[in-house]
Design an enzyme around this catalytic site. Structure first.
Site, PDB file in Angstrom:
ATOM      1  N   GLY A  11       0.791  -1.234   0.000  1.00 45.20           N
ATOM      2  CA  GLY A  11       0.000   0.000   0.000  1.00 45.20           C
ATOM      3  C   GLY A  11       0.819   1.278   0.000  1.00 45.20           C
ATOM      4  O   GLY A  11       0.307   2.346   0.333  1.00 45.20           O
ATOM      5  N   SER A  12       2.081   1.191  -0.413  1.00 50.11           N
ATOM      6  CA  SER A  12       2.878   2.436  -0.416  1.00 50.11           C
ATOM      7  C   SER A  12       2.337   3.416  -1.462  1.00 50.11           C
ATOM      8  O   SER A  12       2.338   4.628  -1.234  1.00 50.11           O
ATOM      9  CB  SER A  12       4.363   2.137  -0.651  1.00 50.11           C
ATOM     10  OG  SER A  12       4.608   1.757  -1.979  1.00 50.11           O
ATOM     11  N   ARG A  63     -15.958 -14.441 -10.042  1.00 47.85           N
ATOM     12  CA  ARG A  63     -15.244 -13.178 -10.276  1.00 47.85           C
ATOM     13  C   ARG A  63     -16.218 -12.037 -10.543  1.00 47.85           C
ATOM     14  O   ARG A  63     -16.053 -10.927 -10.056  1.00 47.85           O
ATOM     15  CB  ARG A  63     -14.389 -13.300 -11.546  1.00 47.85           C
ATOM     16  CG  ARG A  63     -13.046 -13.843 -11.283  1.00 47.85           C
ATOM     17  CD  ARG A  63     -12.239 -13.968 -12.565  1.00 47.85           C
ATOM     18  NE  ARG A  63     -10.929 -14.457 -12.192  1.00 47.85           N
ATOM     19  CZ  ARG A  63      -9.941 -13.688 -11.769  1.00 47.85           C
ATOM     20  NH1 ARG A  63     -10.075 -12.383 -11.726  1.00 47.85           N
ATOM     21  NH2 ARG A  63      -8.797 -14.216 -11.405  1.00 47.85           N
ATOM     22  N   MET A  88      -3.752  -7.163  -6.898  1.00 48.50           N
ATOM     23  CA  MET A  88      -3.175  -8.304  -7.608  1.00 48.50           C
ATOM     24  C   MET A  88      -4.212  -9.203  -8.275  1.00 48.50           C
ATOM     25  O   MET A  88      -4.012 -10.410  -8.375  1.00 48.50           O
ATOM     26  CB  MET A  88      -2.296  -9.119  -6.646  1.00 48.50           C
ATOM     27  CG  MET A  88      -1.144  -8.326  -6.054  1.00 48.50           C
ATOM     28  SD  MET A  88      -0.168  -7.436  -7.297  1.00 48.50           S
ATOM     29  CE  MET A  88       0.713  -8.824  -8.013  1.00 48.50           C
ATOM     30  N   ARG A  89      -5.288  -8.613  -8.737  1.00 51.83           N
ATOM     31  CA  ARG A  89      -6.282  -9.400  -9.471  1.00 51.83           C
ATOM     32  C   ARG A  89      -6.682  -8.646 -10.724  1.00 51.83           C
ATOM     33  O   ARG A  89      -6.622  -7.416 -10.756  1.00 51.83           O
ATOM     34  CB  ARG A  89      -7.541  -9.594  -8.616  1.00 51.83           C
ATOM     35  CG  ARG A  89      -7.369 -10.592  -7.506  1.00 51.83           C
ATOM     36  CD  ARG A  89      -8.564 -10.576  -6.582  1.00 51.83           C
ATOM     37  NE  ARG A  89      -9.821 -10.985  -7.235  1.00 51.83           N
ATOM     38  CZ  ARG A  89     -10.169 -12.235  -7.463  1.00 51.83           C
ATOM     39  NH1 ARG A  89      -9.383 -13.225  -7.119  1.00 51.83           N
ATOM     40  NH2 ARG A  89     -11.321 -12.523  -8.041  1.00 51.83           N
ATOM     41  N   ASN A 105      -4.441   2.172 -13.373  1.00 55.04           N
ATOM     42  CA  ASN A 105      -3.530   1.216 -12.748  1.00 55.04           C
ATOM     43  C   ASN A 105      -2.122   1.793 -12.792  1.00 55.04           C
ATOM     44  O   ASN A 105      -1.781   2.530 -13.714  1.00 55.04           O
ATOM     45  CB  ASN A 105      -3.558  -0.113 -13.524  1.00 55.04           C
ATOM     46  CG  ASN A 105      -2.640  -1.162 -12.916  1.00 55.04           C
ATOM     47  OD1 ASN A 105      -2.603  -1.338 -11.690  1.00 55.04           O
ATOM     48  ND2 ASN A 105      -1.882  -1.857 -13.747  1.00 55.04           N
ATOM     49  N   HIS A 107       1.826   0.547 -12.935  1.00 62.72           N
ATOM     50  CA  HIS A 107       2.582  -0.661 -13.267  1.00 62.72           C
ATOM     51  C   HIS A 107       4.078  -0.338 -13.246  1.00 62.72           C
ATOM     52  O   HIS A 107       4.494   0.685 -13.801  1.00 62.72           O
ATOM     53  CB  HIS A 107       2.165  -1.160 -14.663  1.00 62.72           C
ATOM     54  CG  HIS A 107       2.862  -2.416 -15.067  1.00 62.72           C
ATOM     55  ND1 HIS A 107       2.517  -3.649 -14.545  1.00 62.72           N
ATOM     56  CD2 HIS A 107       3.905  -2.637 -15.909  1.00 62.72           C
ATOM     57  CE1 HIS A 107       3.313  -4.576 -15.066  1.00 62.72           C
ATOM     58  NE2 HIS A 107       4.168  -3.992 -15.889  1.00 62.72           N
ATOM     59  N   ASP A 139      -8.220  -1.539 -19.245  1.00 67.31           N
ATOM     60  CA  ASP A 139      -9.197  -2.144 -20.155  1.00 67.31           C
ATOM     61  C   ASP A 139      -9.259  -3.638 -19.838  1.00 67.31           C
ATOM     62  O   ASP A 139      -8.724  -4.071 -18.819  1.00 67.31           O
ATOM     63  CB  ASP A 139      -8.872  -1.820 -21.617  1.00 67.31           C
ATOM     64  CG  ASP A 139      -7.567  -2.440 -22.077  1.00 67.31           C
ATOM     65  OD1 ASP A 139      -6.982  -3.264 -21.326  1.00 67.31           O
ATOM     66  OD2 ASP A 139      -7.110  -2.112 -23.184  1.00 67.31           O
ATOM     67  N   GLU A 172       6.881   6.049  -8.934  1.00 70.07           N
ATOM     68  CA  GLU A 172       5.448   5.715  -8.856  1.00 70.07           C
ATOM     69  C   GLU A 172       4.731   6.660  -7.903  1.00 70.07           C
ATOM     70  O   GLU A 172       3.646   7.168  -8.205  1.00 70.07           O
ATOM     71  CB  GLU A 172       5.252   4.273  -8.375  1.00 70.07           C
ATOM     72  CG  GLU A 172       5.700   3.229  -9.370  1.00 70.07           C
ATOM     73  CD  GLU A 172       5.339   1.815  -8.926  1.00 70.07           C
ATOM     74  OE1 GLU A 172       5.121   0.972  -9.799  1.00 70.07           O
ATOM     75  OE2 GLU A 172       5.277   1.546  -7.706  1.00 70.07           O
TER      76      GLU A 172
HETATM   77  C1  GRF Z   1       3.806  -1.283  -7.411  1.00 68.56           C
HETATM   78  O1  GRF Z   1       5.083  -1.519  -7.925  1.00 68.56           O
HETATM   79  C2  GRF Z   1       2.809  -1.163  -8.519  1.00 68.56           C
HETATM   80  O2  GRF Z   1       3.357  -0.632  -9.676  1.00 68.56           O
HETATM   81  C3  GRF Z   1       2.397  -2.590  -8.770  1.00 68.56           C
HETATM   82  O3  GRF Z   1       2.390  -3.186  -7.503  1.00 68.56           O
HETATM   83  C4  GRF Z   1       3.286  -2.501  -6.637  1.00 68.56           C
HETATM   84  C5  GRF Z   1       2.488  -2.100  -5.436  1.00 68.56           C
HETATM   85  O4  GRF Z   1       3.272  -1.567  -4.424  1.00 68.56           O
HETATM   86  N1  GRF Z   1       1.137  -2.641  -9.469  1.00 68.56           N
HETATM   87  P1  GRF Z   1       2.575  -0.921  -3.155  1.00 68.56           P
HETATM   88  O5  GRF Z   1       1.652  -1.976  -2.553  1.00 68.56           O
HETATM   89  O6  GRF Z   1       1.838   0.285  -3.585  1.00 68.56           O
HETATM   90  O7  GRF Z   1       3.692  -0.585  -2.215  1.00 68.56           O
END
Ligand code: GRF
Length: 202
Positions: A11-12, A63, A88-89, A105, A107, A139, A172
């Site tokens: 959750g950072s 789902r 993660m889904r 999202n 990434h 998408d 990020e």
């Molecule tokens: C991040 O690297 C994000 O790009 C990916 O998952 C990671 C999540 O990190 N989708 P955090 O849980 O926000 O620390």
């Protein structure tokens, strides 16, 4: 603009988004949903005073049923934009229908390179000199939606997955709030595969 976040892990990015949006008035995070009861994101939400709920996907029969329940929860909170921050889904079309071009999202790679899991590991294995992070609209595919913002991060000699991921994480945390604030200001328009920005990010 009212923003909801879905997160499964540390959750950072969630925290960076909450704090980054508090620096302005365009948008605020009004809720967190985690599908993982032990996710550190939930602890962070408590510390930040953001309402959080656990919705364990295993408790829904499919789902689609799960995604519909999540969409209802977000709609109840009058969420207008959803951010997947380490969620993660894959989300189903049922979810996207409730938030058309309103799901972002983050990434940890310069898409379309290295989509899917272990993007940092993939970048190291490919031997690229530069990688980074991408904020994109979601998408139906895996990390395939229109790209809103990207930041480059050099791969340094001696980097391992942890050191490179940490350097990407810094970018990020900077990029996601900027992207969300631009959406909230109405400066982001999706035209097919391309995202048109009507002003500078930030
Ligand atoms: C991040 O690297 C994000 O790009 C990916 O998952 C990671 C999540 O990190 N989708 P955090 O849980 O926000 O620390």
């Amino acid at each position: 603009m009212r923003v909801g976040v879905l997160a499964s892990g540390d959750g950072s990015n969630f925290q960076a988004l909450v704090e980054g949006l508090r620096l302005g008035t365009e948008a605020e995070v009004v809720g967190l949903i985690s599908n993982v009861p032990t996710a550190r994101a939930l602890e962070r939400a408590r510390g930040l005073g953001v309402p959080a709920v656990v919705m364990q996907h295993t408790q829904w029969p499919s789902r689609v049923a799960y995604d519909e329940a999540m969409a209802s929860e977000l709609t109840l909170r009058q969420v207008e934009l959803v951010c997947l921050a380490g969620y993660m889904r894959l989300v189903t079309p049922a979810f996207l229908k409730a938030f058309p071009m309103r799901v972002l999202n983050i990434h940890p790679a310069l898409l379309p390179a290295f989509p899917g899991l272990h993007a940092v590991r993939q970048a190291l294995a490919a031997g690229v000199r530069v990688t980074g992070c991408t904020v994109h609209f979601v998408d139906a595919g895996t990390d395939t939606g229109p790209i809103l913002a990207q930041a480059a991060v050099p791969v340094l000699p001696g980097d391992d997955e942890a050191s490179l991921a940490a350097r990407i994480r810094v970018e990020e945390h900077r990029l996601l709030p900027l992207a969300v604030r631009a959406v909230a200001r109405g400066e982001v328009q999706v035209e097919g595969r391309r995202v048109v920005l009507k002003g500078p990010l930030g």
